[in-house]
Scaffold this motif. Structure first.
Motif, PDB file in Angstrom:
ATOM      1  N   SER A 278      30.031  14.223  93.900  1.00 42.53           N
ATOM      2  CA  SER A 278      29.460  13.309  94.906  1.00 42.53           C
ATOM      3  C   SER A 278      29.029  14.035  96.156  1.00 42.53           C
ATOM      4  O   SER A 278      29.098  13.477  97.248  1.00 42.53           O
ATOM      5  N   SER A 279      28.633  15.279  96.033  1.00 44.96           N
ATOM      6  CA  SER A 279      28.285  16.011  97.245  1.00 44.96           C
ATOM      7  C   SER A 279      27.107  16.952  96.996  1.00 44.96           C
ATOM      8  O   SER A 279      27.175  17.830  96.140  1.00 44.96           O
ATOM      9  N   SER A 280      26.046  16.740  97.771  1.00 46.65           N
ATOM     10  CA  SER A 280      24.893  17.631  97.655  1.00 46.65           C
ATOM     11  C   SER A 280      25.275  19.044  98.103  1.00 46.65           C
ATOM     12  O   SER A 280      24.801  20.022  97.534  1.00 46.65           O
ATOM     13  N   THR A 317      20.107   8.485  97.951  1.00 48.23           N
ATOM     14  CA  THR A 317      20.730   7.861  99.118  1.00 48.23           C
ATOM     15  C   THR A 317      19.788   6.872  99.797  1.00 48.23           C
ATOM     16  O   THR A 317      20.195   5.785 100.192  1.00 48.23           O
ATOM     17  N   GLY A 357      25.635  16.034 103.341  1.00 50.59           N
ATOM     18  CA  GLY A 357      25.733  16.057 101.881  1.00 50.59           C
ATOM     19  C   GLY A 357      27.161  16.100 101.387  1.00 50.59           C
ATOM     20  O   GLY A 357      27.537  16.977 100.625  1.00 50.59           O
ATOM     21  N   VAL A 358      27.964  15.148 101.847  1.00 49.22           N
ATOM     22  CA  VAL A 358      29.372  15.084 101.435  1.00 49.22           C
ATOM     23  C   VAL A 358      29.636  13.688 100.877  1.00 49.22           C
ATOM     24  O   VAL A 358      28.839  12.778 101.119  1.00 49.22           O
ATOM     25  N   GLY A 360      30.246  10.059 100.532  1.00 49.18           N
ATOM     26  CA  GLY A 360      30.198   8.998 101.540  1.00 49.18           C
ATOM     27  C   GLY A 360      29.482   9.388 102.819  1.00 49.18           C
ATOM     28  O   GLY A 360      29.572   8.681 103.827  1.00 49.18           O
ATOM     29  N   GLY A 361      28.746  10.482 102.798  1.00 48.10           N
ATOM     30  CA  GLY A 361      28.095  10.977 104.018  1.00 48.10           C
ATOM     31  C   GLY A 361      27.133   9.993 104.651  1.00 48.10           C
ATOM     32  O   GLY A 361      26.916  10.006 105.864  1.00 48.10           O
ATOM     33  N   SER A 362      26.570   9.109 103.839  1.00 41.90           N
ATOM     34  CA  SER A 362      25.572   8.192 104.404  1.00 41.90           C
ATOM     35  C   SER A 362      26.195   6.919 104.983  1.00 41.90           C
ATOM     36  O   SER A 362      25.522   6.170 105.689  1.00 41.90           O
ATOM     37  N   ASP A 391      28.190   6.410  94.789  1.00 39.75           N
ATOM     38  CA  ASP A 391      27.943   7.698  95.439  1.00 39.75           C
ATOM     39  C   ASP A 391      27.701   8.782  94.381  1.00 39.75           C
ATOM     40  O   ASP A 391      26.792   9.610  94.493  1.00 39.75           O
ATOM     41  N   ARG A 394      24.150   8.179  93.053  1.00 38.80           N
ATOM     42  CA  ARG A 394      23.019   8.495  93.938  1.00 38.80           C
ATOM     43  C   ARG A 394      22.931   9.990  94.208  1.00 38.80           C
ATOM     44  O   ARG A 394      21.836  10.536  94.373  1.00 38.80           O
ATOM     45  N   THR A 395      24.095  10.668  94.225  1.00 43.68           N
ATOM     46  CA  THR A 395      24.053  12.107  94.499  1.00 43.68           C
ATOM     47  C   THR A 395      23.309  12.870  93.393  1.00 43.68           C
ATOM     48  O   THR A 395      22.641  13.862  93.667  1.00 43.68           O
ATOM     49  N   ASN A 398      19.872  12.792  94.404  1.00 45.48           N
ATOM     50  CA  ASN A 398      19.641  13.642  95.581  1.00 45.48           C
ATOM     51  C   ASN A 398      19.412  15.089  95.158  1.00 45.48           C
ATOM     52  O   ASN A 398      18.484  15.748  95.627  1.00 45.48           O
TER      53      ASN A 398
HETATM   54  N1  ASP Z   1      27.159  11.883  98.735  1.00 42.46           N
HETATM   55  C1  ASP Z   1      25.772  11.994  99.089  1.00 42.46           C
HETATM   56  C2  ASP Z   1      25.327  13.445  98.955  1.00 42.46           C
HETATM   57  O1  ASP Z   1      26.098  14.353  99.156  1.00 42.46           O
HETATM   58  C3  ASP Z   1      25.492  11.503 100.455  1.00 42.46           C
HETATM   59  C4  ASP Z   1      25.662  10.010 100.521  1.00 42.46           C
HETATM   60  O2  ASP Z   1      24.759   9.284 100.088  1.00 42.46           O
HETATM   61  O3  ASP Z   1      26.698   9.528 100.958  1.00 42.46           O
HETATM   62  O4  ASP Z   1      24.192  13.712  98.650  1.00 42.46           O
END
Ligand code: ASP
Length: 425
Positions: A278-280, A317, A357-358, A360-362, A391, A394-395, A398
């Motif tokens: 879950s982290s870009s 995201t 890019g972590v 829940g970052g958004s 998450d 969606r990641t 991303n």
């Molecule tokens: N977790 C997503 C990322 O790292 C960011 C987000 O949408 O919370 O790309």
């Protein structure tokens, strides 16, 4: 067995074990114990091994990318191309999300008592997030990109700050006499290569790490919640699926010249890593390796576009933000006009660029968008419980979106030929 087959196996087994533990032994102490003491730590070690490479990798690859592009005008052109692609593809994905949510209107079907119950359960978590993320839209957003101290930026994992410093530093290397710049460039090349080795070592852990990360999420997940928010979750998932299979596939075909099937096959390791971490940011090392080794994209482009993309380009995201903001507006009976929806698209793009890019970052930024269009920001409490699963999904988009950008820039700025990659598979 190939590494990426093993990683998929880790993912599937981890999910199956987690779901089995969740249904058969819900709430059992031993399940929690395994999560806390075995699966969780293994997953965390894998995640940390990847994350610890991110700062040196970003610094070395961006500086080298800029220095190797040579003259500063070329850097400007490549940079502009990259950023324009990021913004347009991000806007496109937000529009896909908004269109779907307008058609399905999942927010209107949510029972008021479910809404109250979710608000009550997750309110304190939402309020904590709001206090921590005091982000508002303003000129500060830009000023803050320039770090006061590059070491502090690196220590705080402030990616935009590190990127900014690396861009300027790389540009400066092209402006000093070549014989002075050369030793620095050689050091950075060695640093880059050593870090790539570290990443290879970390990826050996991936099958176990992925197992652990997925087990923890699935064994603790409130599946009942998923049922209550089913319409919303489905709109997000269908939107992501449509955008990946039609939108991104078309973009990579038209702009990158790659056969979409070949692209997805080659991008698979990045997709799985994005899904499980879950982290870009944590996926960036894998993404660079995939771009260079699988897609044969020249390192100077991959090393420039992908680190920028990990923080700035988040297609999944922005789609998710559009859906979530409108869903919550529907839940609270706030009617958003076409004008407000256009603002939502713009804000989704800006916040997708600004989100870290972590995992829940958004979320903190979605609260800002909610407040801007007149929906109470605490409303985010309603979706917090299902956020982790969304998450993960969606990641993956991303990070795949970043690869499509790298293909486009490589095709237009170097002699990289997508046909050789197409032919290979
Ligand atoms: N977790 C997503 C990322 O790292 C960011 C987000 O949408 O919370 O790309």
């Amino acid at each position: 067995m190939k590494l990426h087959t093993k990683i998929v196996l880790g993912l599937v087994l981890g999910a199956a074990a987690g779901i089995a533990a969740n249904t058969l032994a819900a709430g059992a102490l031993w399940v929690a114990w395994i999560g806390d003491n075995v699966a969780g730590p293994v997953g965390q070690i894998f995640l940390r091994m990847l994350l610890m490479t991110v700062i040196p990798l970003v610094f070395a690859s961006i500086t080298l990318g800029v220095a190797q592009l040579g003259d500063i005008r070329r850097v400007g052109r490549v940079g502009a191309r990259t950023v324009v692609y990021f913004l347009l593809s991000t806007a496109l994905s937000a529009i896909v999300g908004l269109t779907l949510v307008n058609l399905v209107r999942p927010g209107e079907g949510l029972a008021p008592d479910v809404r109250e119950q979710l608000m009550a359960t997750y309110r304190s978590q939402a309020e904590g997030m709001q206090a921590a993320g005091s982000t508002t839209f303003g000129i500060d957003l830009f000023v803050n990109i320039v770090p006061r101290n590059p070491v502090a930026a690196a220590a705080g994992l402030d990616m935009l700050g590190v990127i900014f410093f690396a861009l300027v530093f790389g540009a400066a290397l092209t402006m000093i006499p070549e014989e002075k710049a050369r030793p620095m460039i050689r050091v950075l090349e060695a640093l880059g290569e050593a870090i790539v080795k570290v990443i290879e070592i970390a990826m050996k852990l991936a099958p176990y790490g992925v197992f652990g990360l997925i087990f923890v999420v699935t064994s603790r997940f409130g599946w009942d919640l998923l049922r209550q928010l089913l319409a919303y979750v489905l709109v997000v998932l269908i939107g992501l699926f449509l955008y990946a299979s039609v939108g991104l596939s078309a973009l990579v075909r038209i702009f990158g010249g790659l056969n979409p099937l070949t692209f997805w096959k080659k991008a698979w390791t990045s997709v799985i890593t994005g899904f499980s971490t879950s982290s870009s940011n944590a996926t960036l090392p894998t993404n660079i390796a995939v771009a260079e080794k699988e897609l044969k994209i020249p390192p100077k482009i991959a090393g420039f576009v992908l680190p920028l993309g990990a923080t700035m380009n988040m297609n999944g995201t922005s789609l998710y933000e559009g859906v979530t903001v409108l869903f919550l507006a529907q839940v609270f009976g706030v009617d958003l006009s076409l004008g407000s929806q256009i603002i939502v698209v713009l804000l989704s793009v800006i916040t997708a660029v600004g989100a870290a890019g972590v995992p829940g970052g958004s979320l903190p930024l979605i609260m800002v968008v909610l407040a801007t269009v007149g929906v109470p920001p605490e409303a985010i409490a309603i979706i917090l419980g299902v956020d982790r699963i969304l998450d993960m999904c969606r990641t993956t988009l991303n990070v795949a979106g970043d690869l499509t950008a790298a293909a486009y820039v490589a095709r237009t700025e170097t002699d990289w030929d997508p046909r050789t990659v197409n032919r290979e598979s």
